[in-house]
Design a protein around this motif. Structure first.
Motif, short mmCIF file in Angstrom:
data_model
loop_
_atom_site.label_atom_id
_atom_site.label_comp_id
_atom_site.label_asym_id
_atom_site.label_seq_id
_atom_site.Cartn_x
_atom_site.Cartn_y
_atom_site.Cartn_z
N ASN A 68 -0.14 -4.73 -11.69
CA ASN A 68 -0.88 -3.65 -10.63
C ASN A 68 -0.24 -2.51 -10.98
O ASN A 68 0.91 -2.12 -10.96
CB ASN A 68 -0.26 -4.18 -9.24
N PHE A 69 -1.17 -1.57 -11.52
CA PHE A 69 -0.58 -0.35 -12.15
C PHE A 69 -0.67 0.67 -10.81
O PHE A 69 -1.39 0.72 -10.18
CB PHE A 69 -1.70 0.00 -13.07
N SER A 94 -6.66 6.95 -11.20
CA SER A 94 -7.62 6.23 -10.31
C SER A 94 -8.03 4.93 -10.80
O SER A 94 -7.70 4.48 -11.97
CB SER A 94 -8.77 7.08 -10.11
N ARG A 95 -8.66 4.12 -10.04
CA ARG A 95 -9.17 2.73 -10.69
C ARG A 95 -10.27 3.08 -11.72
O ARG A 95 -10.20 2.33 -12.71
CB ARG A 95 -9.59 2.08 -9.46
N VAL A 113 2.79 -5.13 0.71
CA VAL A 113 3.29 -3.88 0.59
C VAL A 113 4.40 -3.72 -0.19
O VAL A 113 5.27 -4.72 -0.28
CB VAL A 113 3.68 -3.49 2.24
N SER A 114 4.55 -2.81 -0.88
CA SER A 114 5.85 -2.90 -1.90
C SER A 114 6.77 -1.65 -1.37
O SER A 114 6.69 -0.98 -0.45
CB SER A 114 5.32 -2.16 -3.38
N SER A 133 -3.02 0.55 -1.54
CA SER A 133 -4.24 1.28 -2.24
C SER A 133 -3.35 2.29 -3.37
O SER A 133 -4.48 2.71 -4.08
CB SER A 133 -4.74 2.24 -1.07
N ALA A 134 -2.25 2.22 -3.44
CA ALA A 134 -1.71 3.17 -4.41
C ALA A 134 -1.61 2.18 -5.98
O ALA A 134 -1.24 3.09 -6.66
CB ALA A 134 -0.05 3.51 -4.19
#
Ligand code: SAM
Length: 286
Positions: free
Chosen positions: A30-31, A8-9, A197-198, A188-189
């Motif tokens: 970006n983890f 989680s963040r 988007v990835s 959001s992942a």
């Protein structure tokens, strides 16, 4: 190890704070905080006992920890000194860390310890395609690689001839590997969430792929795509391949394989482009 350390963040923020670290935008940090996606990535990589795995940009080790088994050797390449300290604290001797910029360090590693069995990386958006290009140029794709990168880059990697995504980069990726999309991953992942988007993409080395550096092939491909709206002939006449081998050789080679140079280069499949390259190079041998 607590499996939910990176989920989680808040946990990422806590890990950063506890270890006196800050996020570095310039390294594209970006983890991946969604464990389901991390598991998908590792499943696509399908590590096997005895494998040596390379990971580019392990960050805080969110994906790395899925790879750790007694009979798997893991080497990671990380540029951020703060994260390197954290990785040492979390994983100790269980992983080998190569410090610095992957683009600078991997050629030496390749010489020292040879080609890994598998390669993966949730790559920084800004340099992901450069890293893949460098791996292609060095002929350093192992049997299986799994990359997570910007969706548009993934589309170009897997594009077929004639489509608007088909480019020099598509041929660079497909010369030695079959490229397939595994999944898309929404912002959001990740933490912090990127605006784009990835996609996760798998590259599987083709059995009969060419080995060694292929400078002239890549030059031919660049010539073909020099101006997308021109015919292959018009692009090739002005290109570096013609300067090196002569226009006549290109013309003869194309007629020997019945390849119409009035077509646009962007419509040539990989097989047609390779056949043209082989014929031009063979021509010069006689
Ligand atoms: N693998 C982690 C994850 O999924 O949570 C982090 C991925 S993050 C998108 C990219 C990582 O690559 C960061 O850890 C960053 O510091 C590292 N990095 C950026 N540029 C690099 C480079 N040139 N060489 C090695 N690592 C790099």
């Amino acid at each position: 190890m607590d499996e939910s350390l990176w989920n989680s963040r808040h946990q990422i923020a806590e890990l950063l704070e506890e270890n006196g670290l800050t996020l570095k935008k310039r390294f594209g940090q970006n983890f991946l905080i969604d464990p389901a996606h991390r598991e998908k990535i590792v499943a696509a990589l399908a590590p096997a006992p005895g494998d040596h795995i390379w990971e580019i940009g392990p960050g805080m080790g969110a994906i790395t920890h899925h790879l750790l088994h007694d009979d798997i050797k893991v080497t990671v390449f990380e540029i951020d000194r703060g994260l390197i300290r954290l990785l040492r604290k979390l994983f100790g001797e269980r992983i080998r860390i190569v410090e610095g910029d992957f683009l600078q360090t991997f050629p030496e590693e390749l010489k020292k310890s040879g080609m890994p069995d598998r390669l993966l990386g949730n790559l920084p958006y800004s340099t992901g395609s450069v890293m893949i290009g460098a791996l292609a140029e060095a002929d350093a794709f192992p049997p299986v690689s799994v990359f997570t990168l910007q969706k548009e880059v993934g589309r170009r990697m897997a594009a077929s001839a004639g489509s608007s995504d088909y480019s020099v980069f598509s041929l660079v990726c497909q010369l030695r590997c079959k490229v397939e999309k595994i999944c898309d991953i929404g912002g959001s992942a990740f933490f912090p969430p990127p605006r784009v988007v990835s996609s996760t993409v798998r590259m599987t080395r083709k059995e009969l792929s060419p080995h060694g550096r292929m400078e002239d092939f890549f030059i031919l491909v660049h010539d073909l795509f020099a101006s997308r709206r021109k015919t292959a002939a018009n692009n090739l006449k002005r290109g570096r391949t013609a300067s090196k081998y002569g226009w006549k050789k290109i013309e003869t080679a194309s007629s020997l394989i019945s390849l119409d140079l009035k077509r646009r280069g962007e419509t040539f499949s990989l097989e047609e482009t390779l056949a043209l390259y082989d014929e031009i190079v063979n021509e010069t041998l006689y």
